[in-house]
Design a protein around this motif. Structure first.
Motif, PDB file in Angstrom:
ATOM      1  N   ALA A  54       8.548  -5.262   3.932  1.00 33.54           N
ATOM      2  CA  ALA A  54       8.481  -4.782   2.712  1.00 33.54           C
ATOM      3  C   ALA A  54       9.188  -5.722   1.763  1.00 33.54           C
ATOM      4  N   VAL A  55       9.015  -5.281   0.264  1.00 28.82           N
ATOM      5  CA  VAL A  55       9.684  -5.910  -0.731  1.00 28.82           C
ATOM      6  C   VAL A  55      11.060  -5.141  -0.996  1.00 28.82           C
ATOM      7  N   TYR A  56      12.202  -5.568  -0.678  1.00 32.90           N
ATOM      8  CA  TYR A  56      13.503  -5.023  -0.909  1.00 32.90           C
ATOM      9  C   TYR A  56      14.050  -4.967  -2.533  1.00 32.90           C
ATOM     10  N   TYR A  57      14.338  -3.904  -2.991  1.00 30.05           N
ATOM     11  CA  TYR A  57      14.770  -3.949  -4.294  1.00 30.05           C
ATOM     12  C   TYR A  57      16.093  -3.495  -4.684  1.00 30.05           C
ATOM     13  N   CYS A  58      16.975  -4.299  -5.357  1.00 25.32           N
ATOM     14  CA  CYS A  58      18.223  -3.674  -5.571  1.00 25.32           C
ATOM     15  C   CYS A  58      18.226  -3.077  -6.926  1.00 25.32           C
ATOM     16  N   ASN A  59      18.941  -1.805  -7.089  1.00 29.11           N
ATOM     17  CA  ASN A  59      19.149  -1.019  -8.155  1.00 29.11           C
ATOM     18  C   ASN A  59      20.749  -0.761  -8.570  1.00 29.11           C
ATOM     19  N   ALA A  60      20.894  -0.731  -9.840  1.00 26.83           N
ATOM     20  CA  ALA A  60      22.316  -0.433 -10.216  1.00 26.83           C
ATOM     21  C   ALA A  60      22.166   0.461 -11.337  1.00 26.83           C
ATOM     22  N   ASN A  61      23.290   1.471 -11.707  1.00 21.41           N
ATOM     23  CA  ASN A  61      23.522   1.953 -12.848  1.00 21.41           C
ATOM     24  C   ASN A  61      24.987   2.008 -13.211  1.00 21.41           C
ATOM     25  N   GLY A  62      25.160   2.181 -14.406  1.00 25.55           N
ATOM     26  CA  GLY A  62      26.653   2.229 -14.904  1.00 25.55           C
ATOM     27  C   GLY A  62      26.667   2.267 -16.280  1.00 25.55           C
ATOM     28  N   GLY A  98       0.843  -1.131  -0.061  1.00 23.46           N
ATOM     29  CA  GLY A  98      -0.116  -0.029   0.012  1.00 23.46           C
ATOM     30  C   GLY A  98       0.839   1.330  -0.076  1.00 23.46           C
ATOM     31  N   HIS A  99       1.979   1.144  -0.010  1.00 22.40           N
ATOM     32  CA  HIS A  99       2.875   2.408  -0.045  1.00 22.40           C
ATOM     33  C   HIS A  99       3.823   2.288  -1.480  1.00 22.40           C
ATOM     34  N   GLN A 100       4.386   3.756  -1.820  1.00 19.57           N
ATOM     35  CA  GLN A 100       5.239   3.662  -2.790  1.00 19.57           C
ATOM     36  C   GLN A 100       6.740   3.156  -2.362  1.00 19.57           C
ATOM     37  N   ARG A 101       7.388   2.975  -3.669  1.00 22.78           N
ATOM     38  CA  ARG A 101       8.756   2.272  -3.475  1.00 22.78           C
ATOM     39  C   ARG A 101       9.425   3.557  -2.768  1.00 22.78           C
ATOM     40  N   GLU A 102      10.411   3.206  -1.671  1.00 20.24           N
ATOM     41  CA  GLU A 102      11.200   4.333  -1.113  1.00 20.24           C
ATOM     42  C   GLU A 102      12.661   3.923  -1.155  1.00 20.24           C
ATOM     43  N   PHE A 103      13.277   5.130  -0.878  1.00 21.96           N
ATOM     44  CA  PHE A 103      14.794   4.826  -0.750  1.00 21.96           C
ATOM     45  C   PHE A 103      15.313   4.306   0.507  1.00 21.96           C
ATOM     46  N   VAL A 104      16.296   3.396   0.702  1.00 17.52           N
ATOM     47  CA  VAL A 104      16.795   2.956   1.684  1.00 17.52           C
ATOM     48  C   VAL A 104      18.322   3.207   2.032  1.00 17.52           C
TER      49      VAL A 104
END
Length: 121
Positions: free
Chosen positions: A91-99, A42-48
């Motif tokens: 929560a569901v924890y998501y990993c993000n990567a950029n490069g 019920g919440h938006q994805r947030e930065f951890v």
């Protein structure tokens, strides 16, 4: 293409700890930044938390002092040690990567499939 694989989620009791891992694979030339986000029902994805290639870390206020992010850009991988967990961390924890990729398009910004963390109170 670049893929992220998260692991380490599960069910823990309040006050306990958990370690999440995220490993990147594929056509990686270099990674600039890896981070963890979470999305509670019920919440938006947030930065951890985030970890840059230069070793700079950043944390959301809600996890400062409890969570620690670290990385190994040689693997490459990022880890999140979560201490003193409480129900609000569920929560569901998501990993993000950029490069940069070794193939075109060079820039990438990818997400993992997510790993569920459930904290029972």
């Amino acid at each position: 293409q670049v893929q992220l694989a998260e692991s380490g989620g599960g069910l823990v009791a309040a006050g306990e700890s958990l370690k999440l891992s995220c490993e990147a694979s594929g056509t990686i030339f270099e990674i600039n930044h890896m981070a963890w986000y979470r999305q509670a029902p019920g919440h938006q994805r947030e930065f951890v938390a985030s970890f840059s290639s230069s070793g700079v870390t950043n944390y959301a206020d809600s996890v400062k002092g409890r969570f620690t992010i670290s990385g190994d850009h040689a693997k490459p991988a990022v880890f999140l040690v979560m201490n003193s967990l409480n129900a609000e961390d569920t929560a569901v924890y998501y990993c993000n990567a950029n490069g940069l990729s070794t193939v075109t398009p060079r820039n990438f910004d990818v997400w993992g499939q997510g790993t569920l963390v459930t904290v029972s109170s």
